[in-house]
Every structure is written in C-alpha cells, then in structure tokens.
Design a protein around this motif. Structure first.
Motif, PDB file in Angstrom:
ATOM      1  N   LEU A  24     -25.375 -43.178  26.592  1.00  0.00           N
ATOM      2  CA  LEU A  24     -27.203 -43.077  24.684  1.00  0.00           C
ATOM      3  C   LEU A  24     -28.160 -43.068  25.011  1.00  0.00           C
ATOM      4  O   LEU A  24     -29.445 -42.097  24.150  1.00  0.00           O
ATOM      5  CB  LEU A  24     -26.152 -43.106  23.671  1.00  0.00           C
ATOM      6  N   TYR A  25     -28.281 -44.643  25.499  1.00  0.00           N
ATOM      7  CA  TYR A  25     -30.002 -44.614  25.898  1.00  0.00           C
ATOM      8  C   TYR A  25     -30.394 -43.402  26.620  1.00  0.00           C
ATOM      9  O   TYR A  25     -31.761 -43.292  26.305  1.00  0.00           O
ATOM     10  CB  TYR A  25     -29.582 -45.921  26.301  1.00  0.00           C
ATOM     11  N   ILE A  26     -29.876 -43.482  27.748  1.00  0.00           N
ATOM     12  CA  ILE A  26     -30.341 -42.490  28.714  1.00  0.00           C
ATOM     13  C   ILE A  26     -30.483 -41.023  28.459  1.00  0.00           C
ATOM     14  O   ILE A  26     -30.934 -39.944  27.499  1.00  0.00           O
ATOM     15  CB  ILE A  26     -29.742 -42.351  29.310  1.00  0.00           C
ATOM     16  N   ALA A  27     -29.743 -40.097  26.970  1.00  0.00           N
ATOM     17  CA  ALA A  27     -29.634 -39.494  26.251  1.00  0.00           C
ATOM     18  C   ALA A  27     -31.313 -39.255  25.400  1.00  0.00           C
ATOM     19  O   ALA A  27     -31.439 -38.413  24.862  1.00  0.00           O
ATOM     20  CB  ALA A  27     -28.620 -39.409  25.325  1.00  0.00           C
ATOM     21  N   PHE A  28     -31.465 -40.435  24.840  1.00  0.00           N
ATOM     22  CA  PHE A  28     -32.522 -40.258  23.704  1.00  0.00           C
ATOM     23  C   PHE A  28     -34.231 -39.488  24.600  1.00  0.00           C
ATOM     24  O   PHE A  28     -34.074 -39.397  24.362  1.00  0.00           O
ATOM     25  CB  PHE A  28     -32.758 -41.640  23.185  1.00  0.00           C
ATOM     26  N   MET A  29     -33.989 -40.800  25.755  1.00  0.00           N
ATOM     27  CA  MET A  29     -35.160 -40.279  26.867  1.00  0.00           C
ATOM     28  C   MET A  29     -34.578 -38.213  27.214  1.00  0.00           C
ATOM     29  O   MET A  29     -36.132 -37.758  27.098  1.00  0.00           O
ATOM     30  CB  MET A  29     -34.619 -40.538  27.916  1.00  0.00           C
ATOM     31  N   MET A  30     -33.950 -37.644  27.028  1.00  0.00           N
ATOM     32  CA  MET A  30     -33.362 -36.679  27.514  1.00  0.00           C
ATOM     33  C   MET A  30     -33.746 -35.267  26.055  1.00  0.00           C
ATOM     34  O   MET A  30     -33.902 -35.113  26.466  1.00  0.00           O
ATOM     35  CB  MET A  30     -32.162 -36.095  28.035  1.00  0.00           C
ATOM     36  N   LEU A  31     -33.614 -36.139  25.192  1.00  0.00           N
ATOM     37  CA  LEU A  31     -33.895 -35.579  24.107  1.00  0.00           C
ATOM     38  C   LEU A  31     -35.330 -35.461  23.484  1.00  0.00           C
ATOM     39  O   LEU A  31     -35.694 -34.578  23.253  1.00  0.00           O
ATOM     40  CB  LEU A  31     -33.642 -36.218  22.974  1.00  0.00           C
ATOM     41  N   ARG A  32     -36.186 -36.165  23.986  1.00  0.00           N
ATOM     42  CA  ARG A  32     -37.542 -36.002  23.758  1.00  0.00           C
ATOM     43  C   ARG A  32     -37.917 -35.407  25.588  1.00  0.00           C
ATOM     44  O   ARG A  32     -39.212 -34.395  24.439  1.00  0.00           O
ATOM     45  CB  ARG A  32     -37.794 -37.187  24.502  1.00  0.00           C
ATOM     46  N   ILE A  33     -36.882 -35.284  26.376  1.00  0.00           N
ATOM     47  CA  ILE A  33     -37.578 -34.300  27.713  1.00  0.00           C
ATOM     48  C   ILE A  33     -37.341 -32.599  27.245  1.00  0.00           C
ATOM     49  O   ILE A  33     -38.404 -31.483  27.251  1.00  0.00           O
ATOM     50  CB  ILE A  33     -37.231 -34.724  28.546  1.00  0.00           C
ATOM     51  N   TRP A  34     -36.598 -33.418  26.240  1.00  0.00           N
ATOM     52  CA  TRP A  34     -35.938 -30.965  25.196  1.00  0.00           C
ATOM     53  C   TRP A  34     -36.976 -31.001  24.920  1.00  0.00           C
ATOM     54  O   TRP A  34     -37.399 -29.372  24.181  1.00  0.00           O
ATOM     55  CB  TRP A  34     -33.909 -31.656  24.971  1.00  0.00           C
ATOM     56  N   GLU A  71     -42.101 -33.092  25.043  1.00  0.00           N
ATOM     57  CA  GLU A  71     -42.812 -34.332  25.085  1.00  0.00           C
ATOM     58  C   GLU A  71     -43.160 -34.548  26.768  1.00  0.00           C
ATOM     59  O   GLU A  71     -42.488 -34.600  27.557  1.00  0.00           O
ATOM     60  CB  GLU A  71     -41.879 -35.508  24.705  1.00  0.00           C
ATOM     61  N   PRO A  72     -44.486 -34.896  26.786  1.00  0.00           N
ATOM     62  CA  PRO A  72     -45.181 -35.210  28.661  1.00  0.00           C
ATOM     63  C   PRO A  72     -44.511 -36.500  28.816  1.00  0.00           C
ATOM     64  O   PRO A  72     -43.667 -36.996  28.692  1.00  0.00           O
ATOM     65  CB  PRO A  72     -46.366 -35.516  28.341  1.00  0.00           C
ATOM     66  N   LEU A  73     -43.692 -35.874  30.594  1.00  0.00           N
ATOM     67  CA  LEU A  73     -42.898 -37.018  31.403  1.00  0.00           C
ATOM     68  C   LEU A  73     -43.639 -38.282  31.155  1.00  0.00           C
ATOM     69  O   LEU A  73     -42.704 -39.267  31.255  1.00  0.00           O
ATOM     70  CB  LEU A  73     -42.767 -36.562  32.691  1.00  0.00           C
ATOM     71  N   TRP A  74     -44.450 -38.320  31.361  1.00  0.00           N
ATOM     72  CA  TRP A  74     -45.499 -39.790  31.810  1.00  0.00           C
ATOM     73  C   TRP A  74     -45.649 -40.303  30.134  1.00  0.00           C
ATOM     74  O   TRP A  74     -45.028 -41.481  30.654  1.00  0.00           O
ATOM     75  CB  TRP A  74     -47.016 -39.185  31.295  1.00  0.00           C
ATOM     76  N   GLU A  75     -45.492 -40.127  29.013  1.00  0.00           N
ATOM     77  CA  GLU A  75     -45.295 -40.660  27.612  1.00  0.00           C
ATOM     78  C   GLU A  75     -43.684 -40.996  27.634  1.00  0.00           C
ATOM     79  O   GLU A  75     -43.951 -42.175  26.700  1.00  0.00           O
ATOM     80  CB  GLU A  75     -45.582 -39.476  26.533  1.00  0.00           C
ATOM     81  N   ILE A  76     -43.243 -40.125  27.992  1.00  0.00           N
ATOM     82  CA  ILE A  76     -41.274 -40.661  28.088  1.00  0.00           C
ATOM     83  C   ILE A  76     -41.911 -41.991  28.747  1.00  0.00           C
ATOM     84  O   ILE A  76     -40.742 -42.941  28.480  1.00  0.00           O
ATOM     85  CB  ILE A  76     -40.503 -39.508  28.005  1.00  0.00           C
ATOM     86  N   ALA A  77     -41.880 -42.052  29.475  1.00  0.00           N
ATOM     87  CA  ALA A  77     -41.585 -42.745  30.841  1.00  0.00           C
ATOM     88  C   ALA A  77     -42.621 -44.630  30.352  1.00  0.00           C
ATOM     89  O   ALA A  77     -42.039 -45.178  30.075  1.00  0.00           O
ATOM     90  CB  ALA A  77     -42.696 -42.601  32.731  1.00  0.00           C
ATOM     91  N   GLU A  78     -43.599 -44.097  29.657  1.00  0.00           N
ATOM     92  CA  GLU A  78     -44.834 -45.165  29.130  1.00  0.00           C
ATOM     93  C   GLU A  78     -43.184 -45.668  28.031  1.00  0.00           C
ATOM     94  O   GLU A  78     -43.216 -46.632  27.714  1.00  0.00           O
ATOM     95  CB  GLU A  78     -45.780 -44.737  29.296  1.00  0.00           C
ATOM     96  N   ARG A  79     -42.894 -44.831  27.176  1.00  0.00           N
ATOM     97  CA  ARG A  79     -42.305 -45.273  25.743  1.00  0.00           C
ATOM     98  C   ARG A  79     -41.373 -46.005  26.285  1.00  0.00           C
ATOM     99  O   ARG A  79     -40.719 -47.513  25.416  1.00  0.00           O
ATOM    100  CB  ARG A  79     -42.048 -44.350  25.064  1.00  0.00           C
ATOM    101  N   PHE A  80     -39.924 -45.275  27.268  1.00  0.00           N
ATOM    102  CA  PHE A  80     -39.453 -46.023  27.438  1.00  0.00           C
ATOM    103  C   PHE A  80     -39.559 -47.516  28.857  1.00  0.00           C
ATOM    104  O   PHE A  80     -38.487 -47.805  29.415  1.00  0.00           O
ATOM    105  CB  PHE A  80     -37.777 -45.195  27.913  1.00  0.00           C
ATOM    106  N   THR A  81     -40.566 -47.431  29.525  1.00  0.00           N
ATOM    107  CA  THR A  81     -40.956 -48.628  30.306  1.00  0.00           C
ATOM    108  C   THR A  81     -39.973 -48.655  31.586  1.00  0.00           C
ATOM    109  O   THR A  81     -39.160 -49.146  31.803  1.00  0.00           O
ATOM    110  CB  THR A  81     -40.345 -50.277  29.615  1.00  0.00           C
ATOM    111  N   VAL A  82     -39.849 -47.150  32.093  1.00  0.00           N
ATOM    112  CA  VAL A  82     -39.313 -46.651  33.241  1.00  0.00           C
ATOM    113  C   VAL A  82     -40.265 -45.738  34.352  1.00  0.00           C
ATOM    114  O   VAL A  82     -41.000 -44.953  33.740  1.00  0.00           O
ATOM    115  CB  VAL A  82     -38.097 -45.568  33.021  1.00  0.00           C
TER     116      VAL A  82
END
Length: 860
Positions: free
Chosen positions: A702-712, A715-726
C-alpha cells in the motif's frame, strides 16, 4: 646483414635513439639469434613505437622478398612476413599480440559486400591472431557450440557479431543475444542499430517492459533479439509454445559465468537447457571469469576456445598504507615504491588525489566504492580538491551537460552531481535515474568527465573503459569482494581502441583486510555451480516443461534434468528434489496427475503465461479474486494501482507519511481497503508501534502504491522521491517493476475466466503509468530519443502522431525541436518508422488469424 638490421635500414630508424636499445637487447641474448627471434625482437620494438614507420617522404613501407609493400599499419606488414616465410623457416607464430590484414580475409563466409560494410562501420582494419584462428575453426563453421573464455577487453564481441550476421544474412534465421542487465541491453541496442540500417535486420529489444510475446512474425527479414536473461527465457517459452523455435538458429550468452549467480543463473540455465533439448542449433557462451570451463562445456555440448591474450597490458597494483605493491602472476605482492607524504591526509586519507593527479583531465579513471553513499562522498571530495586546470578543462561542455540533465528532470539536478560534473567528476549507481546514468556514461566515454565514482555493478555493466581503475576498498557493501568481482573491476582498465595501457590500484589497510585480500589474489576462481536446485526455480522449470509438453512423466523430467548443469553436478540429488517440488506444485493446484501423466491445471497455465514464480501464485490469485469480489473502485485508478504492486519490493516506511497519504484517499477507496484487511484502526496501530514490515505485506504494498498514485497524477519523479525519502533511481526501477507486474497479471488473467475484468483494464493502465505523462503524448514517448520535453515540442509543432514523424525529414525535426543534431533526428525518424512497421505487422497477424489475405499489405 641480419633481418633486424634490414628492418631498421628499410624504415630509416638507424639514427633513432631506440635503435641502440634494440641492438642492446639483441646483444644480451645468449647464443645465436635465429631469424625468427630477431623478427620478434624487431616487432616488439615496433609495437612499442607511436605512429607509422616513416620514410623521408612520410610514407609507411617495408621491403620483403624483393617486393615493395605499403600499409597504414606497420604490424600488418611484419605479420605478412611471418606468414609468407613460415613455410620456409618452419617457424609458427605464437605471439598473440600479432594482428592480421583483413583486406583479403574471409569473415565466416559472409557476402563480400556485407564484409566490406561491416569493416567500414566497425572501423576494423586488422584482426588479432586469436580471432583469426577462432573464426577459421571448422567446428564453428559447422555450427558446433562453443565457449569463448578470454579476459575482458580481448575482442570477444567481434566473434559474436559476425556469428549473428552469418545466422541472419546467410542462414536466414533469427538469433538471440542474452545479456545480464537492462543497461547492457540498452547499450547494445545502440551499438547494433547500424545493422538495421546496413543489412535490413530487425534488432529488437527485450528488456524491462519492452518486447512483444510472442515476437512479431517477420516475412522478408530476420531478427536479432537482444534480451535480458529473464526476457530470453520468456521468449524461448513463447516460441516453443507457438511452434516457432526453429526460427532461432543461434543463441549467444554473454557473461556465461552468470550461470552461478543465484536465481538469475537458474533462469539462464533453464533457457539454455530448453533450447538444447528442443532445438539442435548453435549456442555460443562468452565469459572472462569462468573457472570450470570443462564442466560448463559438457553441459552445453561445446568445445572451448581459451586464451589469456589481452591486447592492452594491464598492471595490477595494491596500495597498502603508504606503499605501492605490484601484483605478480601468482597473486603475490612485490614492493614497488613508497608514495611519499600525503599532504592532504585529513581531507583525503586514502590518497586518491595523488593517484589521479598524473592522469586527469586527459585520461579517464574509474573509482569503485563499496556503497552508493560512499560514491557520492568520494565524488564530492575529489571535485573539491581538484586544481583549477582540471576544473577549466572542457568547461562549456560540462555546463551544457548539467543543463541537459536539468531539462530532463523538471529543472532539478543533484548538487553533488552538478558540482562534480563541473570539476570533471561524477558518481554512478542505482540511485540515479536511467537518463542520468546514461548522461554520465556518455560524458565519460567522450572525455567530458574524467573520473567516475561507482559501485561494483558497473564492472559487469556498460562499457566504460578507463586508463586506471581504483578499488577504494575491497568490499561490496559489507562483504569482501570475490576473485571474479575483482577481475571484472580491474578488467575495465586499459581497453583496446581506447588506450595503449592500463593499470589498477586496490587500496587496503593493514590487518585482517590485508590478509583476506592477499588470499583473494592468490586463490583461483571459484567454480560456477548450478542454482537450479532452489525449489522456487526448479518449480518454474518443471512447470515450463509440462506446459510446453516437453515432459509429461517424472521419467521425462528426470531425463531433461540430467542434461542440465544441475544434472551434471548433482545427479544423485535429482530424484529427491523432483519428488518434493512436484508434490508442492500438486498441493498448490498448479500441476495434477491425470491417467498417469503430469498435466498443468488452469492455474498452472495462467502461471506459465504470466511468467510468475509458482511459489507466489496462490497468494496473488487469492488477492486478485478477493479484490474483484469486493468490487473495483472505478472513480479513480488507485485500486488498480494497488492491485499491480509487486510482492518482492521492500522500502523503509515513514509512518507519518503513510498516514498522511492514507487520509488523502477518497472514502470509497479507504472503505475498500478496509474490506481487504487494511482498516484504519490497524494502520494506526502500525503507526504507533512503528513496526518494520516484511516484503510483500499488504501495508508495504500500500505504501508503494501511494508513490505510484502520485506518479499516475503526473507529479515529477524528483519531488516524489524527496517526499518519500527514497532514491529517484529506486523509484524509477520500482515503477518499471510495477509495470512489468501489471503485464504479468494481465497475461495471468487471460487464462483465468474469473479474472476477466483485469484482462481488459490493465493494459491501458500499464501504458499510461509507464509513461507518466499527458495521455496525448504517450504515443510520441514510445519513440527513441523522445522524452517529455521533446514530446511536448513535437506535439506543439504539429507532429502529433508517430506516423507524422515517420514521414518527416531530419531537417523538419531539427527546426521543430531546436537542440537536436542530425544523428538524433535520423534516429527519431527511424524509430517512428519501426513502430509503424511493427503495428502493421501485428495487424497483419490478426487478419491472418481471421483467415484474411494480407498479401496486399505493406511488406514487413
């Protein structure tokens, strides 16, 4: 006058100071000097000189047998003397540094026009003697299987390419090239693109989410399938199932030692075993670190071509404390010299700058680091210590490179990477995105940056040759490197065509590390052992055999297993292994016994079609059915995204972020998660206790799905990576894995009527998720060299379809896009044409399946 004197006279080198050195070498030899040995002495001298042998008029020549011969390569001329004189003198050349003229040399019987174009495109004027000997072997011409065991950089690729050209152009059959990693497949696709242009061969990529299963049927041309190990196994399965494996005449397995690398090695063993059993065609394996060649040759029914030849001399050294030692051929350390005081001891305790100072910026260096974080730290350290002359070298090109990276990352670039590039240094590891890594690789290959700090995966990855390799620490993570890893790393130094020499320096500390590393150096390579004994991998293999009707009884399976590497190495264990695996597959209702025959169930057929591991299928099937029974929330795509999250990805969870993302979901989505066992109360308990979850748990997915939803939601990949610290590279690879899982589930649903909605819903989800951009740009993003920015420019300039680009001219695209060179414009147009070509071929297949006549369609 001796032959040596004749050579010196003919080449007008008598007055050169080097002549005295040659005469001194000759005078120091004991006894009479034969014609052959004098020739070798002369040749060795000439190989060490720079540039052609020149006369006063500046034209290279030498007189042999009273004939004047001309060539641009002095060694070619001298080799002709050996071959012409060997019959008279009885002398046979054994020096593998010799090269041979290709002007009259036949390359595997290829048409002369093909040979000419190949030599021109690859800029080949000479062959190494080992290549000539290998290509002349009658066994290779007759289609025998072969193992090429040579050091890294010795020229194995030429043999593979010529064999693939012969198979596709002369024998009119397709071939498969198997490579271990996606990055190497992508690099090879660029390298082999010339074959499509020159020889009307389709070069098709089978890596990550790319590659049609089964492949498109080509009517008037042949294909080279460039595959990762996993995709090659799938491709062979689909070709067997479609009765088309006879179209494959050659399989080339590069990095053959991968047979011993865990589950990936087991998959390679399955692929080769099925091809061996089903199709009696040629297999060629290549490796630089294969110790038990005889055993692997028995498995492949192959002969071995082996040599220690390396065209560029490699000197291995070890830095121990403040002294430098040379590694001799037996792995012992021979003291060479003290390095003197380290003036940067506090900032650079390993003395890296002193090891770089004599080479940069004009020569290249690779620094292998034990961890990803250490790569970045070393990059930052070096870039801040480099002198001004290194920083100013090709400064404008470095600034342009940073702008390119920034443009493709929504205006963002890593500060450490940007600062490093400005100073000629970069880091390279899986935390970078694919585009960032490719930019770094290209800049290193072209000399824009001169130092790359990387992890060990680069040693077996893309082709980044360097003058020097530095192994900063003999560890990969926390584990001491193996002998094979060490050889792969140092083998990157001094590659033919790039440099005339190479060296490596491994930095070790006194104590246990020193003792352990000395043991690595002196020990032989470990044997390559089968990993097919793993229950999960053996279960996949048995299922394949049953579904493909290669075996229908236990005796049939044992007979096939006996020809595998597992059968050779552990023949006495096959019965017990087989018994437990078949029993487990029966319990999972994947296989069943029917009238004394082993057959596959509906679930087994679906598992095979999806290429899913049988061990995980019961869980996946139950989850999918449960999700569908609870109802799909179609108000958004989140439910489908959660459904396709892989079960084998792990990430550190930020529970505050988890709760924040959960509360952002619509009520209907939260209610559905509750029915699936993910109630809000349970999630809050997880947050309060901060529990670390295991891979595959619903909350982890589910946590990984939250990231995929933002990609869907674009949202920029860079911003999502920073938000989830990955790491953004991890996020990108997770996206690719999710798309691949979605494709597998879609194929799984094709064979199970109960999952029919997924069969129709997932393909579109996969396409949009993979591109992560505006829907109207998705078709354009399938074209090579077209990223989001270029897709937008093309669309705004009325190149709104793939067809419109395929019909355009390079000049039109350059005007529309701006920052584009002619080669890139041609590549974009050719890629668009290939997409149209494949779509026409697919439609033709569909029409033929309906009984229609497609002879009037565009010939494919």
């Amino acid at each position: 006058m001796s032959f040596l004197d004749s050579i010196l006279s003919a080449t007008s080198l008598r007055r050169s100071p080097r002549v005295a050195q040659i005469k001194e070498i000759r005078s120091n030899q004991e006894g009479d000097v034969s014609l052959a040995s004098e020739f070798i002495t002369a040749k060795k001298h000439l190989q060490m000189t720079q540039g052609p042998i020149e006369t006063k008029k500046g034209k290279p020549f030498v007189t042999l047998n009273n004939r004047k011969r001309r060539s641009s390569d002095k060694i070619v001329i001298l080799n002709e003397y050996i071959h012409e004189g060997s019959a008279d003198s009885g002398f046979q050349s054994t020096n593998e540094n010799e090269t041979s003229s290709l002007l009259d040399y036949d390359l595997l019987g290829l048409p002369l026009d093909v040979q000419r174009r190949y030599k021109e495109k690859r800029k080949i004027n000479t062959l190494y003697d080992w290549q000539k000997e290998c290509l002349a072997d009658k066994r290779l011409h007759l289609g025998s299987n072969m193992i090429l065991s040579l050091p890294t950089g010795s020229g194995k690729t030429l043999i593979a390419e010529l064999l693939m050209l012969r198979e596709t152009l002369v024998n009119k059959r397709d071939c498969i090239l198997i490579l271990p990693y996606v990055a190497i497949v992508q690099e090879k696709m660029q390298s082999l693109a010339v074959f499509e242009e020159c020889f009307n061969i389709y070069v098709e990529e089978y890596a990550a989410s790319k590659g049609r299963m089964p492949p498109i049927k080509r009517r008037n041309a042949t294909s080279m399938y460039i595959c990762t190990i996993e995709k090659a196994n799938m491709l062979v399965n689909f070709l067997i199932e479609d009765n088309r494996l006879d179209r494959i005449g050659l399989v080339v397995a590069d990095e053959l030692h991968m047979l011993g690398e865990g589950s990936r090695g087991a998959t390679l063993e399955q692929c080769l075993s099925k091809f061996l059993f089903k199709q009696k065609k040629q297999i060629v394996g290549m490796s630089a670190t294969l110790s038990n060649c005889d055993e692997i040759a028995s498995f492949l029914n192959a002969y071995i071509y082996k040599t220690d030849f390396r065209p560029v001399k490699l000197i291995e050294r070890v830095k121990l404390n403040n002294s430098l030692y040379r590694v001799d051929c037996g792995g012992k350390l021979i003291f060479e010299r003290d390095l003197g005081a380290n003036n940067l001891l506090k900032k650079d305790p390993d003395g890296l700058v002193s090891l770089l100072s004599t080479l940069v910026p004009t020569k290249s260096v690779i620094i292998f680091c034990p961890t990803k974080q250490n790569c970045e730290n070393v990059c930052n350290l070096i870039s801040n210590l480099f002198p001004k002359n290194v920083r100013n070298y090709r400064a404008s090109e470095r600034e342009a490179l940073i702008e390119q990276i920034r443009d493709e990352n929504d205006g963002r670039v890593c500060k450490v990477l940007a600062n490093g590039i400005l100073n000629g240094v970069a880091y390279h590891h899986s935390g970078l995105t694919t585009d960032e890594r490719q930019h770094v690789e290209h800049a290193f290959q072209t000399g824009i940056i001169c130092v790359v700090c990387c992890t060990s995966t680069l040693a077996a990855g893309v082709n980044l040759p360097a003058r020097r390799v530095i192994i900063k620490s003999p560890y990969v993570g926390r584990d001491l490197i193996s002998k094979a890893q060490y050889l792969q790393m140092v083998g990157r130094a001094g590659r033919a065509g790039y440099d005339d020499k190479g060296d490596s320096v491994t930095i070790i500390k006194s104590g246990l590390d020193e003792a352990a590393f000395r043991q690595i150096l002196s020990s032989p390579l470990g044997p390559c052992t089968s990993n097919l004994c793993n229950d999960t991998d053996l279960a996949s293999f048995i299922l394949d055999l049953v579904v493909l009707k290669l075996a229908c009884t236990k005796e049939d399976i044992i007979a096939i297993l006996s020809i595998t590497l597992l059968g050779l190495q552990k023949s006495n264990e096959i019965d017990s292994l087989l018994e437990s695996v078949i029993k487990d597959l029966e319990e999972k209702e994947i296989l069943k016994l029917e009238q004394g025959r082993i057959v596959s169930t509906f679930l087994g057929n679906a598992t095979f079609n999806a290429n899913l591991p049988p061990a995980s299928v019961p869980i996946i099937n139950v989850d999918l059915i449960k999700n569908l029974h609870e109802g799909i929330v179609l108000a958004s795509h989140f439910h489908l995204l959660f459904t396709i999250i892989p079960y084998d990805i792990h990430v550190q969870i930020d529970w505050n972020m988890f709760h924040s993302e959960y509360m952002r979901l619509a009520k209907g989505e939260r209610d559905l998660l509750g029915k699936m066992g993910l109630m809000e109360g349970a999630i809050i308990r997880l947050i309060l206790c901060g529990k670390q979850l295991s891979t595959g748990e619903p909350a982890m997915r589910l946590y990984i799905a939250f990231m995929m939803l933002r990609i869907w939601n674009q949202e920029p990949l860079w911003e999502i990576a920073e938000r989830f610290t990955v790491p953004r590279g991890w996020l990108q690879s997770t996206l690719q894995a999710t798309c691949s899982q979605a494709g597998s589930i879609a194929r799984f649903a094709e064979r199970l009527p109960t999952l029919w909605p997924l069969k129709h819903l997932l393909p579109e989800v996969v396409q949009r998720l993979h591109e992560c951009k505006r829907p109207e740009l998705v078709p354009l993003l399938a074209i090579d060299c077209v990223k989001n920015g270029r897709a937008q420019l093309l669309y705004e300039n009325n190149f709104k379809t793939v067809g419109s680009i395929a019909k355009s001219r390079p000049d039109d695209l350059i005007k529309a896009i701006g920052k584009l060179n002619m080669a890139q414009a041609r590549k974009i147009i050719n890629s668009a044409k290939a997409i149209i070509r494949d779509q026409v071929a697919e439609k033709a297949e569909e029409l033929e399946a309906m009984g229609a006549d497609t002879s009037d369609l565009l010939s494919i």
